[in-house]
Design an enzyme around this catalytic site. Structure first.
Site, short mmCIF file in Angstrom:
data_model
loop_
_atom_site.label_atom_id
_atom_site.label_comp_id
_atom_site.label_asym_id
_atom_site.label_seq_id
_atom_site.Cartn_x
_atom_site.Cartn_y
_atom_site.Cartn_z
N ARG A 1 0.77 -1.12 -0.09
CA ARG A 1 0.10 0.15 0.00
C ARG A 1 0.91 1.35 0.03
O ARG A 1 2.12 1.38 0.50
CB ARG A 1 -0.89 -0.05 1.26
CG ARG A 1 -1.96 -1.10 1.32
CD ARG A 1 -2.52 -1.04 2.71
NE ARG A 1 -3.36 -2.20 2.79
CZ ARG A 1 -3.21 -3.41 3.25
NH1 ARG A 1 -1.97 -3.52 4.00
NH2 ARG A 1 -4.14 -4.51 3.39
N LYS B 1 -2.39 -3.01 8.02
CA LYS B 1 -3.31 -2.64 8.57
C LYS B 1 -3.73 -3.40 9.77
O LYS B 1 -3.40 -4.62 9.96
CB LYS B 1 -4.72 -2.77 7.88
CG LYS B 1 -4.58 -1.79 6.63
CD LYS B 1 -6.04 -1.88 5.77
CE LYS B 1 -6.36 -0.63 4.90
NZ LYS B 1 -7.55 -0.94 4.10
N HIS C 1 -2.64 3.25 -6.06
CA HIS C 1 -3.01 2.06 -5.62
C HIS C 1 -2.81 1.27 -7.06
O HIS C 1 -2.95 0.15 -6.82
CB HIS C 1 -4.55 2.17 -5.09
CG HIS C 1 -4.55 1.42 -4.00
ND1 HIS C 1 -3.74 1.14 -2.90
CD2 HIS C 1 -5.42 0.29 -3.89
CE1 HIS C 1 -4.46 0.28 -2.18
NE2 HIS C 1 -5.33 -0.32 -2.55
N ARG D 1 -0.27 -1.33 -7.01
CA ARG D 1 -0.88 -2.63 -6.00
C ARG D 1 -1.95 -3.41 -7.01
O ARG D 1 -1.35 -4.79 -6.86
CB ARG D 1 -1.21 -2.04 -4.94
CG ARG D 1 -1.82 -3.32 -3.84
CD ARG D 1 -2.25 -2.24 -2.44
NE ARG D 1 -2.99 -3.21 -1.72
CZ ARG D 1 -2.72 -4.19 -0.75
NH1 ARG D 1 -1.50 -4.30 -0.89
NH2 ARG D 1 -3.36 -4.66 0.04
N HIS E 1 -3.90 -9.00 3.00
CA HIS E 1 -5.47 -9.04 3.21
C HIS E 1 -5.76 -9.91 4.37
O HIS E 1 -5.52 -11.11 4.51
CB HIS E 1 -6.24 -9.70 2.05
CG HIS E 1 -6.28 -8.55 0.88
ND1 HIS E 1 -6.38 -8.95 -0.45
CD2 HIS E 1 -5.97 -7.20 1.05
CE1 HIS E 1 -6.30 -7.61 -1.08
NE2 HIS E 1 -6.09 -6.49 -0.38
N TYR F 1 -9.27 -9.56 -7.63
CA TYR F 1 -8.52 -9.66 -8.56
C TYR F 1 -8.46 -10.89 -9.58
O TYR F 1 -8.08 -10.74 -10.77
CB TYR F 1 -7.06 -9.78 -7.84
CG TYR F 1 -6.75 -8.38 -7.23
CD1 TYR F 1 -6.41 -7.20 -7.86
CD2 TYR F 1 -7.09 -8.40 -6.11
CE1 TYR F 1 -6.49 -5.85 -7.34
CE2 TYR F 1 -6.45 -7.12 -5.22
CZ TYR F 1 -6.18 -5.94 -5.96
OH TYR F 1 -6.02 -4.73 -5.28
#
Length: 304
Positions: free
Chosen positions: A154, A178, A250, A253, A276, A285
């Site tokens: 990210r 995250k 982004h 990514r 994730h 994706y």
């Protein structure tokens, strides 16, 4: 003559009180508060004469939403407006300004899942080649672009990297994503070469003797790179590379994930590399990769 765009004093005071509560309790950004104000203002002005925002019923709100839809508003726009209304009327109930929530029985619009735009491999190569690597800034920018494409970081993870998080001997970066989750991501030979060149030839020159930061990527003033800095770099290099469609940081990514899947990578492995928490986030994706393969089939197969 009354101004048709003027809110009643009652509606204005109520919206102001709601926004004050959001700012006090949650510290929301000015742009977010402005979006709430705009949404509530639109509904207040669209209500039939004599209906105050605080007293609107389900039928009143459905009428407003229906008129917006007939005027061409997208389902995503309607969903955002309904989200604002839910929060507003939830606040009215919680603060005992009314007893019921008129949005409780309003269904959210069905939204198709928006596929992220991704670059082709040729476009990525053009973008990576755009910086002038004979300069220290260009060398830094090439290293950043290469690292982002090689790892799928990210933007916040990329600009937040510290030198100790990069192990060039082992060819990995340690990323804190995250929720504070850590992961090790392979760098790849090309990105590793450009990182080594940047550290050897550019970083110290950009710092110019200034101390005080362990940040991997620094600006010409020796400061830490920011997301905004990188956003401007991406836009400039995309234009230089002739990439016409809008490209956000982004986008690299997205390209990382899509190109891995196009070349046969396992979905679980891509999930781990991206950081994730939920596999369903990564699965989007597979749709991008499938759409790209279908396009290639239509373009090149004799019976496509």
């Amino acid at each position: 003559m009354a101004d048709p765009d003027a809110l009643s004093a009652e509606d204005q005071q109520l919206i102001d009180a709601f926004l004050d509560q959001l700012w006090t309790e949650y510290g929301l950004a000015d742009s977010t508060l402005a979006a709430y104000r705009s949404d509530l203002r639109q509904v207040a002005l669209a209500l039939d004469h004599g209906v105050a925002l605080a007293g609107a019923q389900r039928a009143d709100l459905l009428d407003c939403l229906g008129r917006r839809q007939r005027a061409g508003a997208s389902p995503r726009s309607a969903a955002r407006l309904l989200s604002s209304l839910r929060r507003f009327y939830g606040w009215l109930v919680a603060s005992r300004r009314r007893e019921d929530d008129p949005t409780a029985l309003i269904d959210s619009p069905r939204l198709g899942r928006r596929l992220p735009h991704t670059l082709t491999e040729t476009e990525v190569n053009d973008l990576l080649a755009a910086p002038d690597t004979q300069t220290e800034l260009g060398l830094r920018d090439r290293a950043m672009l290469e690292l982002m494409y090689a790892t799928g970081l990210r933007v916040s993870e990329l600009v937040g990297l510290q030198r100790h998080q990069v192990n060039l001997r082992q060819g990995v970066v340690q990323v804190v994503g995250k929720g504070g989750r850590e992961r090790l991501v392979p760098v790849g030979e090309a990105a590793q070469d450009w990182l080594e060149a940047y550290l050897r030839r550019a970083r110290a020159a950009l710092l110019d003797g200034r101390a005080g930061t362990d940040a991997l990527f620094v600006t010409a003033r020796g400061k830490v790179m920011t997301r905004q800095n990188f956003w401007h770099l991406i836009k400039r290099y995309a234009a230089r590379a002739g990439i016409r469609q809008g490209l956000s940081p982004h986008g690299m990514r997205h390209a990382f994930a899509t190109h891995l899947l196009n070349h046969g990578a396992d979905l679980r492995a891509v999930q781990m590399l991206l950081g994730h928490a939920d596999l369903s986030t990564t699965q989007i994706y597979t749709h991008v990769a499938r759409a790209r393969l279908q396009d290639l089939h239509r373009q090149h197969h004799p019976r496509g």
